[in-house]
Design an enzyme around this catalytic site. Structure first.
Site, PDB file in Angstrom:
ATOM      1  CE1 TYR A 103      23.526   0.820  82.172  1.00  0.00           C
ATOM      2  CE2 TYR A 103      21.280   0.027  81.948  1.00  0.00           C
ATOM      3  CZ  TYR A 103      22.402   0.229  82.716  1.00  0.00           C
ATOM      4  OH  TYR A 103      22.406  -0.170  84.032  1.00  0.00           O
ATOM      5  CB  CYS A 104      25.684  -1.843  79.643  1.00  0.00           C
ATOM      6  SG  CYS A 104      26.593  -3.359  80.029  1.00  0.00           S
ATOM      7  CG  LEU A 105      27.228  -5.491  74.757  1.00  0.00           C
ATOM      8  CD1 LEU A 105      28.722  -5.386  74.582  1.00  0.00           C
ATOM      9  CD2 LEU A 105      26.838  -6.938  75.008  1.00  0.00           C
TER      10      LEU A 105
END
Length: 584
Positions: free
Chosen positions: A315-317
């Site tokens: 998720y995301c980074l």
């Protein structure tokens, strides 16, 4: 010749000066802003045609406003303010002015004047020949911040909703607003969470899915969640959240916990919980996050669920880290993964979105000096940056509601989580900003892992990738660029919502819809606009589509594995949610 000692002393002096400068300017580089404004002013001065266009636009707007003002004054001369019929106005999409109260005189004129200013400045900051694109975006963003601050909706004497509330309550709204302001200031200066966050206790109200911590090292805890079904899919799911946030964005309340949903679908779920770093952790770099975070967790899952490949999710980074790690595994011939899933995760940073406004050489240099002084990037710095990206909604609208209308809306679990921010170690954050945002090394096959270059073109696993329509952090068109980097089969989903709310999209959530389309392995990607035109649309939560996607790539159900693997060196060391998530 300058001696080495003299050179080091000079560098140390410069770093100290930049760190002090960063504290003065709240780590926002004034040099970067100044260069952008000078670039725009000088090129606008050399554009007489553009100047004439702006003059004509201003004249046209003032003539239109004068006609409307005259009509309103004529109407008000014949009727009282309470019964005056306003002139027909267009529909307004700006939520600040959508209430019918803004159709009354003189507030409708204030609204029209303000929106004319918005239109003029948008025209003024766009299309000036010769302005460097990053500078143009900075100027437009800066003007937007000033206009958002000066909006008539932000002031008691120009907001009809505040007028109506004040008259109806004889000013009691201001009394409540003062109390709200005092409570907020007290919490801020005391370093306490916002009012209402006490209703969401980590481990009780949120992050409450039962499980055990089965790995703890100096950077990460690994949580294994207890099964809720008699049988499970044999391949476990390993989730890599971003370390810019607490992991429990994926394990909020019982009704909207993605982790609980996966467990209830018969998956054995593991999730990383990153340490909230302190000054002593300043030297942790991206390789450390891969080694101590990803690789250590992967080894633990292999020991607890032996002989099974893993559905990896980022998720995301955390998704960017997963992509890097998957490329390194492909480079090294490591085939322990069954599939990859990415939530709002970028791999090509050539068009990274609004966060790039805060990232250039001057800005990064200032951040590095401050992080070298403190050892990490403070959590409130990221919070301010995210608020500025949507200041009208995230900053000014809540202030109007709390302090002028005297209405404190109850905190949601998502809002309470958002206030539970984390820090980032200096070395890692510097590497991330430079290698991704400034140099775009990953997409250009220049990114090193343990000293050796990786390439996403070597990744050949089925991929499920989610982008969100209103994402200001990882714009979905940027997330879509993964199609151009890997040859794999990619099922791409575009869902309504933003970077967080679009992912926390449980079944039954109102007004949710998504588009989905699969690109077969080895085939050329279609252009992003063509994808949007062709992808099938569905009402409801994309979680259902992902659950089906995982199911079709999993084997026949088996008995749940044990919690931890003591004989292999992974005994349970405590209950979920663990210790690291509790560190402020």
């Amino acid at each position: 010749m300058v001696s080495r000692q003299s050179h080091d002393q000079a560098e140390q002096l410069d770093a100290s000066a930049r760190a002090a400068w960063a504290r003065i300017w709240s780590s926002i580089s004034p040099e970067s802003q100044f260069l952008a404004w000078m670039d725009w002013i000088r090129h606008l001065a050399l554009s007489p045609g553009k100047q004439e266009q702006l003059r004509q636009l201003a004249q046209k707007q003032w003539e239109q406003l004068f006609r409307e003002w005259s009509q309103e004054l004529a109407a008000s001369a014949q009727q009282s303010l309470q019964t005056a019929q306003p002139a027909p106005t267009p529909a307004y999409t700006d939520r600040r002015f959508s209430d019918p109260a803004w159709d009354r005189w003189p507030f409708n004129l204030l609204r029209q004047t303000y929106q004319a200013q918005q239109q003029w400045w948008q025209s003024a900051t766009e299309g000036v020949a010769g302005v460097e694109p990053h500078h143009q975006k900075l100027i437009a963003f800066g003007v937007e911040q000033w206009l958002n601050m000066l909006s008539p909706s932000n002031f008691a004497w120009t907001n009809p909703l505040v007028w109506d509330k004040t008259l109806a309550e004889h000013g009691d709204n201001f009394s409540r607003g003062l109390t709200n302001w005092q409570q907020d200031m007290q919490a801020q200066f005391a370093g306490e969470p916002p009012v209402g966050a006490q209703d969401f206790v980590v481990g009780k109200d949120v992050a409450a899915t039962p499980g055990k911590v089965v790995l703890r090292n100096e950077l990460v805890e690994l949580i294994q969640y207890a099964p809720t079904t008699k049988q499970v899919h044999p391949e476990p799911v390993l989730i890599v959240p971003a370390w810019i946030m607490k992991y429990y964005i994926l394990d909020l309340s019982e009704h909207n916990s993605l982790i609980k949903y996966l467990v209830d679908q018969g998956h054995t779920v593991f999730c990383l919980s990153w340490k909230n770093p302190v000054a002593q952790d300043h030297a942790f770099g991206m390789d450390d996050y891969i080694r101590l975070g990803w690789k250590a967790s992967l080894d633990a899952v292999n020991a607890i669920v032996p002989g099974q490949k893993i559905h990896a999710t980022g998720y995301c980074l955390g998704g960017t880290l997963l992509a890097i790690a998957a490329a390194a595994m492909a480079r090294d011939g490591d085939d322990r993964l069954a599939s990859l899933t990415f939530f709002a995760a970028q791999t090509d940073f050539s068009e990274p979105g609004d966060l790039s406004l805060f990232i250039d050489e001057s800005q990064v240099s200032l951040l590095e000096a401050q992080m070298a002084d403190e050892g990490y990037l403070r959590a409130n710095q990221m919070e301010v940056a995210f608020q500025m990206l949507r200041s009208a909604d995230l900053l000014w609208a809540p202030m109007v509601s709390k302090y002028l209308l005297g209405e404190r809306l109850p905190l949601s679990d998502l809002m309470a989580w958002n206030a539970d921010a984390t820090r980032m170690p200096a070395t890692m954050h510097s590497q991330y900003l430079r290698r991704m945002y400034l140099n775009n090394d990953l997409s250009q096959n220049r990114y090193p892992v343990q000293g050796r270059i990786v390439s996403l073109s070597q990744v050949n696993l089925p991929i499920f990738c989610v982008g969100t329509v209103s994402d200001h952090v990882a714009p979905w068109r940027s997330v879509y660029k993964l199609h151009y980097l890997v040859p794999s089969e990619i099922t791409f989903v575009l869902t309504t919502g933003g970077h967080n709310a679009g992912i926390v999209s449980e079944p039954g959530h109102p007004r949710r819809k998504y588009q989905i389309h699969t690109r077969a392995a080895g085939t050329a990607p279609i252009l992003v606009d063509d994808w949007q035109a062709q992808a099938a649309s569905h009402q409801g939560s994309w979680w259902l589509a992902w659950a089906e996607w995982l199911k079709t790539r999993s084997g026949a159900n088996v008995k749940p594995p044990q919690m931890g693997a003591a004989k292999q060196g992974y005994p349970p060391v405590g209950p979920a949610p663990g210790q690291y998530v509790l560190v402020k």
